[in-house]
Design a protein around this motif. Structure first.
Motif, PDB file in Angstrom:
ATOM      1  N   LYS A  92      -9.364  -5.661   8.403  1.00  5.82           N
ATOM      2  CA  LYS A  92      -8.884  -5.643   9.784  1.00  5.82           C
ATOM      3  C   LYS A  92      -7.582  -4.853   9.947  1.00  5.82           C
ATOM      4  CE  LYS A  92     -10.807 -10.281  10.492  1.00  5.82           C
ATOM      5  NZ  LYS A  92     -10.509 -11.686  10.875  1.00  5.82           N
ATOM      6  N   ILE A  93      -7.064  -4.308   8.812  1.00  2.47           N
ATOM      7  CA  ILE A  93      -5.779  -3.613   8.823  1.00  2.47           C
ATOM      8  C   ILE A  93      -5.997  -2.157   8.418  1.00  2.47           C
ATOM      9  CG2 ILE A  93      -3.434  -3.578   7.867  1.00  2.47           C
ATOM     10  CD1 ILE A  93      -3.770  -6.524   7.182  1.00  2.47           C
ATOM     11  N   THR A  94      -5.287  -1.264   9.047  1.00  6.73           N
ATOM     12  CA  THR A  94      -5.422   0.165   8.759  1.00  6.73           C
ATOM     13  C   THR A  94      -5.096   0.463   7.302  1.00  6.73           C
ATOM     14  OG1 THR A  94      -4.771   0.708  11.010  1.00  6.73           O
ATOM     15  CG2 THR A  94      -4.637   2.473   9.389  1.00  6.73           C
ATOM     16  N   PRO A  95      -6.014   1.118   6.566  1.00  9.28           N
ATOM     17  CA  PRO A  95      -5.722   1.477   5.178  1.00  9.28           C
ATOM     18  C   PRO A  95      -4.904   2.772   5.112  1.00  9.28           C
ATOM     19  CG  PRO A  95      -7.936   2.164   5.729  1.00  9.28           C
ATOM     20  CD  PRO A  95      -7.397   1.474   6.951  1.00  9.28           C
ATOM     21  N   MET A  96      -4.226   2.981   3.973  1.00  7.78           N
ATOM     22  CA  MET A  96      -3.428   4.194   3.805  1.00  7.78           C
ATOM     23  C   MET A  96      -4.296   5.427   3.556  1.00  7.78           C
ATOM     24  SD  MET A  96       0.120   3.418   1.826  1.00  7.78           S
ATOM     25  CE  MET A  96      -0.532   2.538   0.422  1.00  7.78           C
ATOM     26  N   GLY A  97      -5.529   5.239   3.211  1.00  3.73           N
ATOM     27  CA  GLY A  97      -6.397   6.377   2.922  1.00  3.73           C
ATOM     28  C   GLY A  97      -7.575   5.921   2.086  1.00  3.73           C
ATOM     29  N   LYS A  98      -8.234   6.884   1.453  1.00  3.60           N
ATOM     30  CA  LYS A  98      -9.413   6.583   0.660  1.00  3.60           C
ATOM     31  C   LYS A  98      -9.035   5.784  -0.579  1.00  3.60           C
ATOM     32  CE  LYS A  98     -13.503   8.768  -1.336  1.00  3.60           C
ATOM     33  NZ  LYS A  98     -14.192  10.068  -1.614  1.00  3.60           N
ATOM     34  N   LEU A  99      -9.796   4.750  -0.861  1.00  2.00           N
ATOM     35  CA  LEU A  99      -9.501   3.813  -1.943  1.00  2.00           C
ATOM     36  C   LEU A  99     -10.201   4.232  -3.229  1.00  2.00           C
ATOM     37  CD1 LEU A  99      -8.261   1.005  -2.718  1.00  2.00           C
ATOM     38  CD2 LEU A  99     -10.457   0.004  -2.080  1.00  2.00           C
ATOM     39  N   HIS A 100      -9.414   4.347  -4.309  1.00  2.00           N
ATOM     40  CA  HIS A 100      -9.997   4.594  -5.626  1.00  2.00           C
ATOM     41  C   HIS A 100     -10.435   3.249  -6.210  1.00  2.00           C
ATOM     42  CE1 HIS A 100     -10.159   5.559  -9.940  1.00  2.00           C
ATOM     43  NE2 HIS A 100     -10.314   6.816  -9.570  1.00  2.00           N
TER      44      HIS A 100
ATOM     45  N   ASN B  32       4.791   9.845  -6.323  1.00  2.00           N
ATOM     46  CA  ASN B  32       6.173   9.411  -6.146  1.00  2.00           C
ATOM     47  C   ASN B  32       6.348   8.924  -4.709  1.00  2.00           C
ATOM     48  OD1 ASN B  32       6.370  11.815  -4.578  1.00  2.00           O
ATOM     49  ND2 ASN B  32       6.894  12.964  -6.417  1.00  2.00           N
ATOM     50  N   MET B  33       7.581   8.590  -4.343  1.00  2.00           N
ATOM     51  CA  MET B  33       7.814   8.050  -3.011  1.00  2.00           C
ATOM     52  C   MET B  33       7.662   9.101  -1.932  1.00  2.00           C
ATOM     53  SD  MET B  33       8.140   4.893  -3.478  1.00  2.00           S
ATOM     54  CE  MET B  33       8.762   4.235  -1.935  1.00  2.00           C
ATOM     55  N   GLN B  34       7.833  10.365  -2.258  1.00  4.09           N
ATOM     56  CA  GLN B  34       7.578  11.420  -1.283  1.00  4.09           C
ATOM     57  C   GLN B  34       6.120  11.376  -0.830  1.00  4.09           C
ATOM     58  OE1 GLN B  34       7.721  15.486  -2.740  1.00  4.09           O
ATOM     59  NE2 GLN B  34       8.651  16.192  -0.830  1.00  4.09           N
ATOM     60  N   GLY B  35       5.220  11.190  -1.806  1.00  3.30           N
ATOM     61  CA  GLY B  35       3.804  11.077  -1.465  1.00  3.30           C
ATOM     62  C   GLY B  35       3.504   9.811  -0.682  1.00  3.30           C
ATOM     63  N   TYR B  36       4.210   8.714  -1.010  1.00  7.77           N
ATOM     64  CA  TYR B  36       4.007   7.455  -0.287  1.00  7.77           C
ATOM     65  C   TYR B  36       4.370   7.614   1.182  1.00  7.77           C
ATOM     66  CZ  TYR B  36       5.023   2.660   1.264  1.00  7.77           C
ATOM     67  OH  TYR B  36       5.080   1.483   1.971  1.00  7.77           O
ATOM     68  N   TYR B  37       5.545   8.172   1.463  1.00  9.97           N
ATOM     69  CA  TYR B  37       5.965   8.309   2.865  1.00  9.97           C
ATOM     70  C   TYR B  37       5.077   9.288   3.620  1.00  9.97           C
ATOM     71  CZ  TYR B  37      10.112   5.645   1.650  1.00  9.97           C
ATOM     72  OH  TYR B  37      10.950   4.656   1.230  1.00  9.97           O
ATOM     73  N   LYS B  38       4.679  10.355   2.961  1.00  9.88           N
ATOM     74  CA  LYS B  38       3.782  11.307   3.627  1.00  9.88           C
ATOM     75  C   LYS B  38       2.472  10.627   3.992  1.00  9.88           C
ATOM     76  CE  LYS B  38       1.668  15.877   3.142  1.00  9.88           C
ATOM     77  NZ  LYS B  38       0.380  15.440   3.735  1.00  9.88           N
ATOM     78  N   THR B  39       1.960   9.806   3.079  1.00  7.99           N
ATOM     79  CA  THR B  39       0.708   9.096   3.351  1.00  7.99           C
ATOM     80  C   THR B  39       0.870   8.134   4.528  1.00  7.99           C
ATOM     81  OG1 THR B  39       0.086   9.214   1.015  1.00  7.99           O
ATOM     82  CG2 THR B  39      -1.038   7.573   2.359  1.00  7.99           C
TER      83      THR B  39
ATOM     84  N   HIS C  35      -2.063  -1.227   5.171  1.00 16.92           N
ATOM     85  CA  HIS C  35      -2.176  -1.870   3.862  1.00 16.92           C
ATOM     86  C   HIS C  35      -2.597  -0.843   2.825  1.00 16.92           C
ATOM     87  CE1 HIS C  35      -6.585  -1.779   4.246  1.00 16.92           C
ATOM     88  NE2 HIS C  35      -6.611  -2.016   2.943  1.00 16.92           N
ATOM     89  N   GLY C  36      -2.358  -1.179   1.573  1.00 13.16           N
ATOM     90  CA  GLY C  36      -2.839  -0.390   0.456  1.00 13.16           C
ATOM     91  C   GLY C  36      -3.252  -1.324  -0.663  1.00 13.16           C
ATOM     92  N   TRP C  37      -3.862  -0.751  -1.678  1.00 10.24           N
ATOM     93  CA  TRP C  37      -4.254  -1.542  -2.852  1.00 10.24           C
ATOM     94  C   TRP C  37      -3.630  -0.913  -4.092  1.00 10.24           C
ATOM     95  CZ3 TRP C  37      -7.368  -5.949  -3.200  1.00 10.24           C
ATOM     96  CH2 TRP C  37      -7.922  -6.383  -1.978  1.00 10.24           C
ATOM     97  N   THR C  38      -2.979  -1.734  -4.888  1.00  7.74           N
ATOM     98  CA  THR C  38      -2.491  -1.266  -6.178  1.00  7.74           C
ATOM     99  C   THR C  38      -3.632  -1.397  -7.177  1.00  7.74           C
ATOM    100  OG1 THR C  38      -1.759  -3.437  -6.949  1.00  7.74           O
ATOM    101  CG2 THR C  38      -0.201  -2.172  -5.613  1.00  7.74           C
TER     102      THR C  38
ATOM    103  N   ILE D 151     -10.418   1.930  -9.107  1.00 10.31           N
ATOM    104  CA  ILE D 151      -9.560   1.325 -10.126  1.00 10.31           C
ATOM    105  C   ILE D 151      -8.085   1.428  -9.748  1.00 10.31           C
ATOM    106  CG2 ILE D 151      -8.793   1.455 -12.540  1.00 10.31           C
ATOM    107  CD1 ILE D 151     -11.574   2.489 -13.255  1.00 10.31           C
ATOM    108  N   TRP D 152      -7.656   2.612  -9.360  1.00  9.95           N
ATOM    109  CA  TRP D 152      -6.237   2.845  -9.121  1.00  9.95           C
ATOM    110  C   TRP D 152      -5.814   2.512  -7.692  1.00  9.95           C
ATOM    111  CZ3 TRP D 152      -4.199   3.206 -13.615  1.00  9.95           C
ATOM    112  CH2 TRP D 152      -4.890   3.836 -14.653  1.00  9.95           C
ATOM    113  N   GLY D 153      -6.732   2.052  -6.883  1.00 10.23           N
ATOM    114  CA  GLY D 153      -6.392   1.698  -5.507  1.00 10.23           C
ATOM    115  C   GLY D 153      -5.902   2.900  -4.730  1.00 10.23           C
ATOM    116  N   HIS D 154      -4.824   2.693  -3.959  1.00  9.86           N
ATOM    117  CA  HIS D 154      -4.262   3.792  -3.180  1.00  9.86           C
ATOM    118  C   HIS D 154      -3.169   4.530  -3.932  1.00  9.86           C
ATOM    119  CE1 HIS D 154      -6.080   1.480   0.259  1.00  9.86           C
ATOM    120  NE2 HIS D 154      -6.422   2.710   0.578  1.00  9.86           N
ATOM    121  N   PHE D 155      -2.798   4.057  -5.126  1.00 15.31           N
ATOM    122  CA  PHE D 155      -1.747   4.730  -5.887  1.00 15.31           C
ATOM    123  C   PHE D 155      -2.175   6.137  -6.298  1.00 15.31           C
ATOM    124  CE2 PHE D 155       0.643   1.205  -5.434  1.00 15.31           C
ATOM    125  CZ  PHE D 155       1.634   0.958  -6.370  1.00 15.31           C
TER     126      PHE D 155
END
Length: 499
Positions: free
Chosen positions: A34-42, A53-60, A74-77, A44-48
């Protein structure tokens, strides 16, 4: 027989944990659907996998909110564990107005990686300890204490400008981020610790700035590397050993200053009344309602916290302000014209001038909106929290992405345009106060925000009194956020002396 019983107990325990996790995981899947995901989910590695790095996190995050106008994401680790973040005033205020602590104890809690360095100071402490220390330290930022600091700001700025003058005289461009960091460290040491050991003149031979930058880089690297979360694993790595060495070094620097002051006060208890009272004096002499003072470890934690927060975040704001002056020449001249009108024939700003710098204040606020000095803060849920009609479970950290709030298209439709006029008459604006909070907000807002804002005004005013600044053609100016907003390739400028 006994061995079989033990094996059976272990198997039952293991199966019970698997069943328990399975139920949790099924609930998390239902909730995050029910929550917007950060992008396509891997798988095993989730959204990481989306960022290194944090530059990629903020851009996402910014790309996600631009595309979906979400207020909660939301994201998945890896290991199938969800994370949550908010990026809009409506959702940010829920966290910032709560009494929830910083995530410093959970396995993946981002602040936990700063704890060995910064200790249990105001940034990381919580509960009764935070309340007590906040109360004890608030007098250090009273206007009567801040007023005489203006001359120190000017003295520090004069040394900074002499370094720029050499580049100007030789007609060379100069990278200013590190020079600004040395200047703001110099300011913090002089104002809060009465320590005046020619920090700027020492330049590269003073290791503290590089050590702090490296410590924050290592912390961010660990935040996006989940297999390094366990302390014993991290301690076995080269990064872990380097982190320990750097932590010991910055602690030694603070300890030497503290021990020297405590010895001086023991030898002459009346010393505190013979000169300007500073932050360290207040730390050493502060007593709570029970007459109890701060322990040596608590004093060092507060000193480390203020040296870091007081120089690094302000250095970020001032550096991006200089960049913005160079990028927008018309705005630079508007700031300069106001400055000249207020100064008259004087060379330096005084305390009474600071509140009159209306346009400069608007300009600096827009700088901190565009290039958030502290891009994110986090809170750790001790109980379930309802956000956007959804209940986020207890024991999760939630990111409050300040940089995303400052660029949310529903709040700031033209968010990539630099417009100081946004802040022209804030009292008459209907904008939610939680739409802009560069110094955080709520009960845990920055205790030193007036100190930092005044320092920015004096530094920028001193710069513009002597120089015009412009960008260097061909240089790449790129934000690189970690604990503070840095520049990936530095901030180079050209200087022209004003007639």
């Amino acid at each position: 027989m006994i061995a079989q019983v033990i094996v059976a107990i272990v198997v039952v325990y293991f199966l019970s944990r698997v069943i328990h996790y399975g139920r949790q995981y099924r609930y998390w899947i239902h909730l995050t659907s029910k929550i917007t995901p950060m992008g396509k989910l891997h798988p095993i590695w989730g959204h990481f996998v989306l960022f290194e790095n944090m530059q990629g996190y903020y851009k996402t995050v910014l790309d996600t909110q631009e595309r979906t106008r979400t207020k909660l994401f939301h994201g998945w680790t890896m290991f199938f564990y969800p994370s949550f973040g908010v990026c809009h005033p409506d959702t940010a205020k829920i966290l910032l107005k709560s009494s929830e602590p910083k995530p410093r104890h959970s396995v993946g809690g981002s602040y936990r990686f700063l704890l060995p360095w910064l200790g249990d100071g105001l940034l990381l402490s919580d509960g009764w300890k935070w309340e007590r220390n906040r109360r004890l330290l608030t007098p250090a930022f009273h206007f009567d204490i801040l007023r005489p600091y203006v001359q120190i700001y000017n003295d520090v700025a004069d040394i900074f400008l002499e370094k720029l003058q050499k580049a100007c005289d030789s007609n060379q461009s100069i990278e200013i981020y590190k020079l600004v960091s040395l200047a703001t460290l110099d300011t913090m040491l002089r104002c809060s610790l009465s320590y005046n050991e020619h920090v700027q003149e020492m330049g590269d031979s003073h290791p503290y700035v590089d050590q702090v930058n490296r410590l924050t880089t290592l912390a961010i690297k660990r935040m996006v590397t989940p297999w390094l979360y366990p302390d014993f694993m991290y301690g076995l790595t080269a990064d872990g050993r380097e982190n320990k060495m750097l932590t010991d070094s910055v602690h030694q620097f603070a300890d030497e200053i503290i021990q020297s002051r405590m010895k001086a006060l023991r030898l002459d208890p009346d010393l505190i009344n013979k000169r300007r009272k500073d932050f360290l004096d207040i730390l050493i002499t502060a007593r709570d309602e029970n007459g109890k003072g701060l322990s040596p470890e608590e004093i060092r934690a507060e000193v480390d916290t203020f040296l870091f927060e007081g120089h690094d975040t302000t250095a970020s704001a001032i550096s991006w302000a200089i960049y913005s002056l160079a990028k927008y020449p018309e705005i630079q001249e508007n700031v300069h014209q106001e400055l000249i009108e207020i100064l008259g024939g004087r060379q330096q700003l005084q305390w009474e001038d600071l509140s009159r710098l209306k346009y400069m204040s608007m300009f600096l606020r827009e700088v901190m909106r565009m290039h958030s000095p502290v891009p994110v803060v986090s809170r750790y849920l001790t109980k379930p929290l309802c956000v956007e009609g959804l209940e986020i479970p207890a024991y999760f950290a939630v990111d409050v992405v300040i940089h995303a709030v400052n660029h949310h298209p529903d709040v700031w439709p033209d968010h990539m345009e630099f417009k100081p006029e946004r802040f022209e008459d804030e009292a008459k604006l209907s904008r939610d106060p939680f739409s802009y909070f560069p110094f955080s907000a709520g009960s845990r807002n920055c205790i030193g925000q007036n100190f930092a804002f005044n320092e920015q005004k004096v530094m920028i005013g001193s710069l513009l009194k002597r120089f015009k600044v412009s960008l260097v053609e061909g240089h790449v100016y790129e934000e690189f956020p970690d604990v503070v907003m840095r520049s990936k390739h530095g901030i180079k400028i050209n200087l022209e002396e004003r007639k």
